[in-house]
Design an enzyme around this catalytic site. Structure first.
Site, PDB file in Angstrom:
ATOM      1  N   ASP A   1       1.912  23.226 -16.735  1.00  0.00           N
ATOM      2  CA  ASP A   1       0.769  22.273 -16.242  1.00  0.00           C
ATOM      3  C   ASP A   1       0.025  23.357 -15.332  1.00  0.00           C
ATOM      4  O   ASP A   1       0.096  24.077 -14.541  1.00  0.00           O
ATOM      5  CB  ASP A   1       1.648  21.437 -15.237  1.00  0.00           C
ATOM      6  CG  ASP A   1       0.565  20.470 -14.481  1.00  0.00           C
ATOM      7  OD1 ASP A   1      -0.535  20.554 -14.569  1.00  0.00           O
ATOM      8  OD2 ASP A   1       1.395  19.320 -13.667  1.00  0.00           O
TER       9      ASP A   1
ATOM     10  N   TYR B   1       4.572  19.383  -8.636  1.00  0.00           N
ATOM     11  CA  TYR B   1       4.176  17.871  -8.771  1.00  0.00           C
ATOM     12  C   TYR B   1       3.318  18.056 -10.278  1.00  0.00           C
ATOM     13  O   TYR B   1       2.646  18.940 -10.478  1.00  0.00           O
ATOM     14  CB  TYR B   1       3.179  17.734  -7.645  1.00  0.00           C
ATOM     15  CG  TYR B   1       2.730  16.384  -7.847  1.00  0.00           C
ATOM     16  CD1 TYR B   1       3.363  14.999  -7.631  1.00  0.00           C
ATOM     17  CD2 TYR B   1       1.305  16.322  -8.051  1.00  0.00           C
ATOM     18  CE1 TYR B   1       2.689  13.819  -7.636  1.00  0.00           C
ATOM     19  CE2 TYR B   1       0.493  15.027  -7.757  1.00  0.00           C
ATOM     20  CZ  TYR B   1       1.432  13.866  -8.033  1.00  0.00           C
ATOM     21  OH  TYR B   1       0.902  12.489  -7.798  1.00  0.00           O
TER      22      TYR B   1
ATOM     23  N   LYS C   1      -9.005  18.323 -12.873  1.00  0.00           N
ATOM     24  CA  LYS C   1      -9.622  18.460 -11.812  1.00  0.00           C
ATOM     25  C   LYS C   1     -10.831  19.296 -12.489  1.00  0.00           C
ATOM     26  O   LYS C   1     -11.938  18.917 -12.691  1.00  0.00           O
ATOM     27  CB  LYS C   1      -8.601  19.468 -11.103  1.00  0.00           C
ATOM     28  CG  LYS C   1      -7.592  18.671 -10.499  1.00  0.00           C
ATOM     29  CD  LYS C   1      -6.741  19.230  -9.367  1.00  0.00           C
ATOM     30  CE  LYS C   1      -5.424  18.747  -8.996  1.00  0.00           C
ATOM     31  NZ  LYS C   1      -5.612  17.751  -7.841  1.00  0.00           N
TER      32      LYS C   1
HETATM   33  N1  PLP Z   1      -0.344  18.482 -12.089  1.00  0.00           N
HETATM   34  C1  PLP Z   1      -0.598  19.114 -11.109  1.00  0.00           C
HETATM   35  C2  PLP Z   1      -0.092  20.752 -10.976  1.00  0.00           C
HETATM   36  C3  PLP Z   1      -1.257  18.487 -10.020  1.00  0.00           C
HETATM   37  O1  PLP Z   1      -1.447  19.139  -8.853  1.00  0.00           O
HETATM   38  C4  PLP Z   1      -2.086  17.204 -10.119  1.00  0.00           C
HETATM   39  C5  PLP Z   1      -2.595  16.598  -9.079  1.00  0.00           C
HETATM   40  O2  PLP Z   1      -2.649  17.099  -8.012  1.00  0.00           O
HETATM   41  C6  PLP Z   1      -1.590  16.284 -11.242  1.00  0.00           C
HETATM   42  C7  PLP Z   1      -0.732  17.279 -12.099  1.00  0.00           C
HETATM   43  C8  PLP Z   1      -1.849  14.923 -11.403  1.00  0.00           C
HETATM   44  O3  PLP Z   1      -3.221  15.081 -11.539  1.00  0.00           O
HETATM   45  P1  PLP Z   1      -3.909  13.650 -11.076  1.00  0.00           P
HETATM   46  O4  PLP Z   1      -4.130  13.396  -9.644  1.00  0.00           O
HETATM   47  O5  PLP Z   1      -5.279  13.920 -11.694  1.00  0.00           O
HETATM   48  O6  PLP Z   1      -3.384  12.336 -11.931  1.00  0.00           O
END
Ligand code: PLP
Length: 433
Positions: free
Chosen positions: A234, A139, A272
């Site tokens: 990511d 994700y 985060k």
């Molecule tokens: N990338 C990863 C690995 C994530 O776990 C998340 C959210 O849980 C995101 C991107 C997206 O972040 P946001 O919820 O701040 O848009």
């Protein structure tokens, strides 16, 4: 009398502002939370829980750390938003780079979704290519090109992708099974000249926690470099949480210990932890690529609230508190819970596997081996997890309301918190056995 869920659902679609909060993965009505302090959250009825959600990652210091709260209060008193550059933004970016060398340049944004969305646009702009490779179950937020075979809330609700994402967008996204070196090599052999980027979670944590097979991230890096594509790592969830330099740092340290030159991503996304609970995320990477962002280059990206002074104050205070001792503590608690829960389940004869990446972990009930792919992870017993969730909720423990999420511990978790969790799991395990 109208219940909270009825009232919330009459105004918020599904009663929530983000799908996983709706408890669709475990059933039942979510209880609204009212406050959080240290390792605990308290619901609107005044019931206190040991929290293992940690706001889905940011709360590595525990909730409402006094130093962070003070930094926010002081920043707020100086103005909520200027729409101009501030010293603190520069300091936060420097703090990120000091801990994470591949982030040679940093652009602050407000959410992880913005960070990955910008990374994709930047990779396309920098390469002049269209195709993005992602892995099933990873994700990366909810921008269109990344909502194809994504994990997290989509894994929970069983929706492999989203309505409203055009076929054209999906056509430019190649989805491969996670950890499959052959599929990755074949994709490059077939589409190499069209691939702008490969995006991967540094360690997948949105289909449960998955330890990347040794060498998989390195192979992505190698193929991207060889074929002129951009590797986007990511670390929105794992960054400064899986370890002091994210999950990249975990593998770098293993490589250095083995006398191997560490691999490097071209771009990396954070979120985060770097906001300490406030909306801060970031995109970082190699100077040549990052220099293509506006105003230096032709790839446009902007944000009214980017680098917001109050949010940045929370992030900076959090990052400065993240010492080696904090990581040691978080790691000890992760060991105690991952090992303790696993022993209890094993003694009760309940089959399960533990997924572990740095300080992050989750349990896959009903699986004999730790999964590598989304297909493997999907074989877990989600109904058993729902029973575990509710049993623990009744015993004052707030677990993630989905079997596909990590359990988050913080430096604020103490022995009595962990004991409450383990006792509750033991009671549940006895009823299941
Ligand atoms: N990338 C990863 C690995 C994530 O776990 C998340 C959210 O849980 C995101 C991107 C997206 O972040 P946001 O919820 O701040 O848009």
């Amino acid at each position: 009398m109208t219940t909270f869920t009825e009232r919330a659902s009459a105004i918020l679609p599904g009663g929530v502002n983000s799908p996983v909060r709706a408890w669709n993965g475990v059933g039942g009505d979510p209880v609204p939370l009212a406050k959080a302090k240290g390792s605990r959250v308290t619901d609107a009825d005044g019931t206190e829980y040991v929290d293992l959600v940690g706001s889905w990652g940011p709360a590595i210091l525990g909730h409402a750390h006094p130093t962070v709260v003070q930094a926010v209060q002081e920043a707020a008193a100086d103005g909520l938003s200027f729409g101009a550059t501030t010293t603190r933004e520069v300091e936060l970016a420097e703090e990120i780079r000091a801990r994470y060398a591949p982030a040679e340049r940093v652009r602050l944004v407000s959410t992880g979704t913005e960070a990955t969305m910008t990374a994709i646009r930047l990779a396309r702009g920098a390469t002049g290519r269209d195709v993005i490779v992602k892995f099933a179950g990873c994700y990366h937020g909810h921008s269109d090109s990344l909502l194809v075979a994504a994990g997290s809330g989509l894994a929970t609700s069983g929706v492999p992708d989203s309505a409203g994402v055009t076929k054209g967008t999906a056509v430019d996204t190649i989805v491969l099974p996670y950890g499959d070196e052959e599929a990755l090599t074949d994709a490059f052999a077939e589409h190499g000249q069209s691939i702008a980027a490969v995006i991967t979670e540094a360690a997948p944590c949105n289909m449960g926690v998955i330890a990347p097979p040794r060498g998989f991230n390195r192979l992505i890096s190698h193929l991207c470099t060889a074929e002129g594509a951009v590797m986007i790592l990511d670390e929105v969830l794992t960054g400064f949480r899986a370890g002091p330099s994210g999950y990249w740092g975990v593998e770098r340290d293993e490589d250095l210990a083995a006398g191997v030159e560490p691999w490097q991503p071209d771009l990396v996304t954070f979120g985060k932890v770097i906001g300490g609970g406030m909306p801060v995320a970031a995109l970082g990477g190699r100077v040549e690529v990052m220099s293509q962002l506006a105003p230096l280059g032709a790839v446009y990206q902007a944000g009214t609230l980017s680098g917001n002074p109050v949010a940045t104050a929370a992030g900076l205070a959090t990052m400065r508190l993240l010492t080696e001792d904090v990581y040691a503590r978080v790691s000890e608690s992760a060991d105690a819970l991952a090992g303790g829960v696993s022993s209890i389940l094993a003694e009760a004869g309940l089959g399960h596997a533990v997924g572990r990446a740095g300080t992050l972990f989750s349990f896959f009930l009903g699986l004999a081996d730790a999964p590598v792919s989304f297909e493997d992870a999907s074989g877990q017993d989600t109904a058993a997890y729902a029973r575990l969730f509710h049993a623990l909720h009744g015993a004052g423990v707030y677990l993630p309301p989905s079997a596909f999420e990590a359990w988050f511990v913080s430096q604020a978790h103490r022995e009595e918190d962990l004991a409450r969790v383990l006792d509750a799991v033991a009671v549940w395990a006895a009823t299941e056995a």
